[in-house]
Design an enzyme around this catalytic site. Sequence first.
Site, PDB file in Angstrom:
ATOM      1  N   ARG A  82      15.912   8.550 -12.714  1.00 51.58           N
ATOM      2  CA  ARG A  82      14.552   9.094 -12.602  1.00 51.58           C
ATOM      3  C   ARG A  82      14.617  10.575 -12.255  1.00 51.58           C
ATOM      4  NH1 ARG A  82      12.529   6.860  -6.678  1.00 51.58           N
ATOM      5  NH2 ARG A  82      10.612   7.922  -7.219  1.00 51.58           N
ATOM      6  N   SER A 138      -9.369 -10.588  -3.735  1.00 47.16           N
ATOM      7  CA  SER A 138      -9.809 -11.813  -3.063  1.00 47.16           C
ATOM      8  C   SER A 138     -11.328 -11.909  -3.002  1.00 47.16           C
ATOM      9  CB  SER A 138      -9.241 -11.865  -1.640  1.00 47.16           C
ATOM     10  OG  SER A 138      -7.841 -11.729  -1.670  1.00 47.16           O
ATOM     11  N   HIS A 150       2.711  14.912  -9.010  1.00 44.17           N
ATOM     12  CA  HIS A 150       2.127  13.673  -9.534  1.00 44.17           C
ATOM     13  C   HIS A 150       2.170  12.587  -8.457  1.00 44.17           C
ATOM     14  CE1 HIS A 150       1.354  10.167 -12.006  1.00 44.17           C
ATOM     15  NE2 HIS A 150       2.513   9.649 -11.641  1.00 44.17           N
ATOM     16  N   SER A 208      -6.788  13.139   8.668  1.00 41.67           N
ATOM     17  CA  SER A 208      -7.891  12.477   7.977  1.00 41.67           C
ATOM     18  C   SER A 208      -7.711  10.967   8.005  1.00 41.67           C
ATOM     19  CB  SER A 208      -7.972  12.980   6.540  1.00 41.67           C
ATOM     20  OG  SER A 208      -8.786  12.151   5.769  1.00 41.67           O
ATOM     21  N   SER A 209      -6.493  10.506   7.685  1.00 40.45           N
ATOM     22  CA  SER A 209      -6.256   9.059   7.639  1.00 40.45           C
ATOM     23  C   SER A 209      -6.423   8.425   9.007  1.00 40.45           C
ATOM     24  CB  SER A 209      -4.850   8.767   7.130  1.00 40.45           C
ATOM     25  OG  SER A 209      -4.753   9.103   5.787  1.00 40.45           O
ATOM     26  N   TRP A 229       8.266  13.306  -4.278  1.00 40.32           N
ATOM     27  CA  TRP A 229       7.202  13.028  -3.313  1.00 40.32           C
ATOM     28  C   TRP A 229       7.775  12.515  -1.995  1.00 40.32           C
ATOM     29  CZ3 TRP A 229       5.135   8.796  -0.659  1.00 40.32           C
ATOM     30  CH2 TRP A 229       5.721   7.565  -0.903  1.00 40.32           C
ATOM     31  N   HIS A 267      15.448  -0.541   3.065  1.00 37.89           N
ATOM     32  CA  HIS A 267      15.790  -1.030   1.726  1.00 37.89           C
ATOM     33  C   HIS A 267      15.570   0.047   0.663  1.00 37.89           C
ATOM     34  CE1 HIS A 267      11.450  -2.797   1.339  1.00 37.89           C
ATOM     35  NE2 HIS A 267      11.488  -1.589   0.864  1.00 37.89           N
ATOM     36  N   HIS A 268      14.964   1.181   1.072  1.00 35.37           N
ATOM     37  CA  HIS A 268      14.870   2.319   0.150  1.00 35.37           C
ATOM     38  C   HIS A 268      16.137   3.151   0.186  1.00 35.37           C
ATOM     39  CE1 HIS A 268      10.477   1.839  -0.514  1.00 35.37           C
ATOM     40  NE2 HIS A 268      10.515   1.328   0.691  1.00 35.37           N
ATOM     41  N   THR A 319       3.593 -12.943   0.293  1.00 40.64           N
ATOM     42  CA  THR A 319       3.040 -12.453  -0.971  1.00 40.64           C
ATOM     43  C   THR A 319       2.878 -13.599  -1.949  1.00 40.64           C
ATOM     44  OG1 THR A 319       4.294 -10.453  -0.520  1.00 40.64           O
ATOM     45  CG2 THR A 319       3.250 -10.614  -2.661  1.00 40.64           C
ATOM     46  N   ASP A 340     -24.065   1.258   9.693  1.00 42.95           N
ATOM     47  CA  ASP A 340     -23.263   2.406   9.267  1.00 42.95           C
ATOM     48  C   ASP A 340     -21.875   2.238   9.870  1.00 42.95           C
ATOM     49  OD1 ASP A 340     -22.329   5.198   8.780  1.00 42.95           O
ATOM     50  OD2 ASP A 340     -24.437   5.478   8.244  1.00 42.95           O
ATOM     51  N   HIS A 393       7.424   2.844   4.054  1.00 46.46           N
ATOM     52  CA  HIS A 393       7.271   1.476   3.619  1.00 46.46           C
ATOM     53  C   HIS A 393       5.945   0.862   4.026  1.00 46.46           C
ATOM     54  CE1 HIS A 393       8.426  -1.728   1.189  1.00 46.46           C
ATOM     55  NE2 HIS A 393       7.871  -2.508   2.068  1.00 46.46           N
ATOM     56  N   LYS A 401      -0.201 -15.493  -1.293  1.00 50.15           N
ATOM     57  CA  LYS A 401      -1.400 -14.838  -1.831  1.00 50.15           C
ATOM     58  C   LYS A 401      -1.568 -15.126  -3.321  1.00 50.15           C
ATOM     59  CE  LYS A 401      -2.271 -11.133   1.331  1.00 50.15           C
ATOM     60  NZ  LYS A 401      -3.707 -11.363   1.341  1.00 50.15           N
ATOM     61  N   GLU A 419       3.411   2.460   4.270  1.00 54.65           N
ATOM     62  CA  GLU A 419       2.493   3.165   3.385  1.00 54.65           C
ATOM     63  C   GLU A 419       2.237   2.389   2.083  1.00 54.65           C
ATOM     64  OE1 GLU A 419       0.621   5.786   3.450  1.00 54.65           O
ATOM     65  OE2 GLU A 419       0.232   6.104   1.324  1.00 54.65           O
ATOM     66  N   TYR A 448       2.187  -0.725   1.708  1.00 49.66           N
ATOM     67  CA  TYR A 448       1.267  -1.822   2.014  1.00 49.66           C
ATOM     68  C   TYR A 448      -0.109  -1.305   2.361  1.00 49.66           C
ATOM     69  CZ  TYR A 448       5.303  -4.653   1.557  1.00 49.66           C
ATOM     70  OH  TYR A 448       6.406  -5.236   1.027  1.00 49.66           O
TER      71      TYR A 448
END
Lengths: 324, 520
Positions: free
Chosen positions: B444, B262, B70, B163-164, B135, B296-297, B322, B99, B247, B325, B249, B251
């Site tokens: 979890r 926006s 998932h 790909s990315s 994951w 921080h993870h 943030t 293009d 991390h 924003k 990722e 963002y």
Amino acid sequence: MAMQETATHEEYYVPEKSGMAVSATIGLVMSIFGAANVLNDMTFGEPGAETNSWAILIAGLFWFVGTLFVWFRSTIRENLAGMNSGQLKKSYVLGMFWFIFSEVMFFFAFFGALFYVRVLVGPWLAGEGEAGAMNHLLWGGFEFEWPMKQTPQEAVGGAAAQAIANNGSFVSPGTSMAFSEVSAWYKWLPLWNTIILLSSSVTVHIAHLGLLKGDRKQFNLWLGITVTLALIFLYIQYVEYYEAYAHFGLTLNSGIYGSTFFMLTGFHGFHVAMGMTMLLIQLIRSVRHGHFTSDDHFGFEASSWYWHFVDVVWVGLFLFVYIL
Amino acid sequence: MGDHHHGPAKGLSRWLFATNHKDIGTMYLWFSFAMFLVGGAFAMIIRAELFQPGMQLIRPEFFNQMTTMHGLIMVFGAIMPAFVGLANWMIPMMIGAPDMALPRMNNWSFWILPPAFLLLLATMFMEGGGPAFGWTFYAPLSTTYAPPSVTFFIFGVHILGLSSIMGSINIVATVMNLRAPGMTYMKMPLFVWTWFITAYLLIAVMPVLAGAVTMMLMDIHFGTSFFSAAGGGDPVLFQHVFWFFGHPEVYIIILPAFGVVSQIIPAFARKPLFGYDSMVYATASIAFLSFIVWAHHMYTVGMPIAGELFFMYATMLIAVPTGVKVFNWITTMWRGAMTFETPMLFCIGFVVLFTIGGFTGLMLSIAPSDFQYHDSYFVVAHFHYVMVAGAVFSMTAAVYYWLPKWCGKMYNETMGKTHFWISFIGFNVTFFPQHFVGLAGMPRRIPDYALQFADFNMISSIGAFIYGASQILFLYNVIATIVGGKPISDEKVWDGAEGLEWTVPTPAPFHTFSTPPQVR
């Protein structure tokens, strides 16, 4: 902006439809699928079982390389036919630049791992720091030094060593690759490789200068010298690896020193081979087909940037893997 | 170039051999929606199992595969490709380019995705089952104790990274090189800006992820000891390398969402975006900070106290840009002539719910508190508020907002609004109670739980089924629009919308801007 003045906006680049992406995908997926099966046969499979994994891998690689060949060939032909605007060439330059940046970040991951292990993990395993007491219980008797001459598993020894290593076996090398291990300075292969690679960056630049002033002979000669130096570099690295495995007992299995040593130098060596192939292709294009002019030679320029990048990575390797 | 570029090719070759940014964007969007449904189906299985305490439907090892798949499919298969699809469609139209800069590579970066996910999904049918290590695939769960299918997972991740990286290089080259005359950097629409910065993040961190899985591969098959302390390595090294990717990722996932919001809020508030410059600088600041907060993870893995403090304060800093924003979005709406069509509803939903997710993020950033919340359902609730109510809501808003421009037909507004309200209610019913069970200590990634969590889990599961069903309504609405929606021909579909994409005909022709527009 300057580039917008030079770009001819009336000749926007929108290519026709192309089957190359799908073909490259087929080759890539076949290679990946074959490679994963080869590795799984090796690690988890029945010893001696008949599989077709290698066949899939090799067929996939051929397909992939073949597609890339056709892809690059058509790109070159489009350029020779004058279909590429100045704007598209600028896109290629940007593409190559950021591709090299992504390669830098790939090496950054491995250098980061090396620094983390050397600066933090090693001393912690030997009992330093806030959690040191725990590690002292787990890995009693382990002393940290770099290059690591004794793995924690060996320090524990005895019956516990097998279980504590999750049934891995990390046997440290008798000899490291450091300068202190050789009897005379000229027997230290990394020094020679450094000299070779640094001079190859100079020779490829001389070739570039030749091209810029339209001297085809100088270009071919010095590009040929660069490719030869690359080959010598790869040969010396092969000799070094052979010595490591056959005489030093330094292998992928010999703890974190062997792991970081082979991963960093191995990926670098792979990139040297890639860069050499790129330069060789440019040499063949120049010698056989007379490609490149003094103001249009992106294929060569991109390869030479890649070559300088490979050289810079080596300087980092020489410093942090071999010397310090 | 020649005159053979009038329209799309017929049949399958149009898609297989595509070089047109709109076709490739369309493929990305449909692919990501298919993956969204697959990942969603896995989520339904998870919530069905958690409907009651005890083991009812599936075995624990399969539950672990479901949570893993998932997460992987939603992050890499649904959200990221969806935003790449939007980028493909909109960036050339927003900057006045014909293009993407490198169209054939663009096609390749799409076509390697479907096989990569087929490979990933196929692992569930292999001996030993699919990846079951979460994951985040922490070593040694993903190395020493992983099923053999992990090799396919590793190579699958390599392909996704490829790909990315190619997609991002394309976006960077397009933005830097193909802007129309007069389209200076500080005139670019914010969606372009956020994607421009996102592309840099991707180019910087996807190779690091490739490095992490390569070290895993070596540990599994070649006996290296990167993640094994017995050989002098460290399992925690994996977490550092992973989160150095992971991390930024998050963002990568949320910055394009900021861009979408926006674009849409000014259109329906009928006011220019408040504080354009500060939005750009805030985006860049967030991107920069994302590189120095990864640990921080990992507050509970036993870092030195100095590390805990550094990562705690650096993380708290992110709240500043943030906050800028969120302030700007609200101020854009302030005294605007607001209307509440479906895209606007989803954007307001985004602002409200994302802000809640941001606040729970601040709670989690405090190291001593995190010791309590770590790996609990509080974390699950937090990141679903930013991933679903953040990224997915903004995606949905973007589809409703630009769909009329893409296909020249108007969607059913009543159905769209119904979709929003069912989604909004279903989402909150699902995830708000998870804050409570998390704070009360429910971990979890566990298929069973203590009895005191039963009521909230049942509510959560009911909400999940509602939210899941609302996506079918979305799919129906989109298909019904494409097949039989009310045709429209105004260039400007929304009267408050600004930007180059609203100057081309509706529906957008196959090729736009073959001569560049002049931007004043």
